[in-house]
Design a protein around this motif. Structure first.
Motif, short mmCIF file in Angstrom:
data_model
loop_
_atom_site.label_atom_id
_atom_site.label_comp_id
_atom_site.label_asym_id
_atom_site.label_seq_id
_atom_site.Cartn_x
_atom_site.Cartn_y
_atom_site.Cartn_z
N UNK A 294 0.74 -1.43 0.14
CA UNK A 294 0.52 0.20 0.08
C UNK A 294 1.20 1.06 0.59
N UNK A 295 0.19 1.74 -0.12
CA UNK A 295 1.68 3.47 -1.01
C UNK A 295 0.85 4.21 0.62
N UNK A 308 6.36 6.57 -1.57
CA UNK A 308 6.81 5.30 -0.60
C UNK A 308 5.32 4.26 -0.47
N UNK A 309 6.31 3.06 -0.22
CA UNK A 309 5.32 1.93 -0.02
C UNK A 309 5.59 1.84 0.74
N UNK A 310 4.25 0.91 1.61
CA UNK A 310 4.81 -0.21 2.50
C UNK A 310 5.98 -1.18 3.05
N UNK A 345 9.97 4.21 -6.49
CA UNK A 345 9.19 3.32 -5.70
C UNK A 345 10.03 2.91 -5.01
N UNK A 346 9.98 3.30 -3.64
CA UNK A 346 10.88 3.15 -2.64
C UNK A 346 9.82 2.36 -1.32
N UNK A 347 10.76 1.98 -0.54
CA UNK A 347 10.23 1.65 0.99
C UNK A 347 10.46 2.86 1.99
N UNK A 348 10.51 1.77 3.71
CA UNK A 348 10.47 3.14 4.37
C UNK A 348 11.71 2.27 5.55
#
Length: 427
Positions: A294-295, A308-310, A345-348
């Motif tokens: 999910x964004x 930034x996605x989960x 598209x990146x993660x946390x």
């Protein structure tokens, strides 16, 4: 309209589905990030092999390292798959999922004596030996247990698979197998040691091959060696050709030709009178799975746009580790002609390496929107971790209009139960 690589994933009335289940329903029930696998996709991948090798004397042993979820293994086992394992943990998973011990091959360069003993005690089909010290260790274990160990010796053919350097395994500088020139010495030693039954020969040059030329080079070279070894009295009756067929991660990638692969095997080793074992992994599970995420935010910087996605690199490490490409699609089907804007598209996770895609053309995406990373069923969940104290990713299997969580997402409290506080630090 997005074209999906195997049956199982498709848009229905503008919403991405896994077979008969809307991914939105899975996200609502299980949360995100979550891996979603389809029985239809696994079955289609298996049948591609079964159809190509129909009538040939071939065993297909699924390489568990690609995806070791019990439900995935059981699905393939019910279709007829054996198992290729590289640890005692994978062997126990194969057995627990219903693969008979007599259909399990144990590979790997660093088996411990405890692992060798466990494999012999379980009565598995074959141990693939990769060094002279391993021959000595296995002989000692077999004698102590009073069991004759059925073995194949893995030979390094010095053939470049022309794939990513980290998954290229058949060159002389790679750690795998015994040098081609020392094969005769290795078999002579195996025949002289007690407790060993040298029945086979093994080779594996790497994974993610989309053409058969490297296979033909390696298998042709192996065939000549088999003839020489048989002529010298080595009782070879098995040939293990490893895995290696790749999958198309990009739409422009050529799909692997299973029938061409089968012809390459028949035309190189088919006349040797040996039963062939294949160890596919990626090609059985990759396209049958996706990572649902999910964004969280859409961040417009001065020079880049970030989605930034989960999901993070601990959930899907392939882009960070191998510079790997995964197609990314919205769960809500974009309108025809929707404008595309480049975004990272990146993660946390607190690393720049936690990046799934750079400057990827994407349709409009808003915070809260669900996205799917495609062709993620191989080396996704199997390589996941708890980096940044993030819980292990959940996994779901779909069959028709049903879905089941086949690995739940651990709670924070679950993770704490694995640790202990020393007495001297207790309050």
């Amino acid at each position: 309209m997005t074209c999906f690589p195997v049956p199982g994933f498709h848009y229905v009335q503008g919403r991405l589905h896994a077979e008969g289940v809307a991914l939105e329903a899975i996200a609502a029930a299980v949360g995100t990030p979550t891996y979603v696998y389809t029985t239809e996709g696994l079955t289609a991948a298996w049948r591609a092999y079964a159809d190509a090798f129909a009538g040939q004397d071939v065993d297909i042993c699924y390489a568990l390292k690609a995806n070791s979820n019990l439900a995935v293994i059981r699905t393939l086992a019910t279709l007829g798959a054996g198992g290729d394992v590289v640890s005692v943990g994978e062997m126990r998973r194969a057995l627990a999922a219903g693969i008979p011990a007599g259909k399990i091959v144990f590979s790997g360069v660093g088996k411990t004596k405890a692992e060798l003993a466990a494999a012999l005690t379980a009565g598995i089909h074959q141990i693939n030996v990769e060094s002279l010290p391993e021959l000595d260790a296995l002989s000692a274990v077999a004698v102590e247990l009073g069991i004759d160990a059925p073995i194949a010796i893995r030979i390094n053919p010095d053939v470049d698979a022309e794939t990513h350097g980290k998954i290229n395994t058949g060159r002389k500088e790679d750690k795998f197998g015994i040098d081609f020139a020392h094969a005769g010495e290795a078999y002579a030693r195996a025949l002289s040691l007690p407790g060993l039954k040298p029945l086979g020969i093994a080779v594996h040059i790497g994974s993610q091959l989309l053409k058969t030329t490297p296979f033909r080079r390696a298998f042709g070279k192996l065939a000549g060696l088999v003839r020489e070894l048989k002529a010298s009295g080595v009782p070879l009756s098995r040939i293990d050709l490893g895995g290696g067929l790749g999958v198309p991660y990009k739409s422009e990638d050529a799909a692997p030709d299973y029938h061409a692969y089968a012809r390459a095997i028949a035309e190189t080793v088919g006349d040797l009178g040996c039963r062939v074992t294949l160890e596919p992994g990626r090609s059985l599970v990759a396209a049958a799975g996706l990572l649902l995420t999910r964004t969280i935010f859409v961040k417009d910087g001065l020079h880049r746009r970030f989605l930034i996605v989960d999901a993070a690199m601990n959930d899907l490490v392939r882009p960070a580790m191998y510079e790997a490409w995964h197609s990314v699609v919205p769960v809500a089907e974009p309108a025809a002609g929707a404008p595309l804007t480049e975004a990272d598209i990146v993660g946390p996770v607190c690393e720049t390496g936690d990046t799934f895609a750079r400057l990827r053309p994407m349709p409009p995406v808003a915070p809260g929107d669900l996205l799917a990373f495609l062709t993620a069923g191989a080396y996704g969940a199997a390589m996941s971790s708890t980096y940044n104290s993030r819980p292990l990713v959940a996994e779901v299997l779909v069959s028709g209009d049903r879905f089941e969580t086949v690995r739940r997402r651990p709670s924070f409290e679950d993770s704490l139960t694995l640790e202990a506080m020393p007495d001297w630090l207790s309050p």
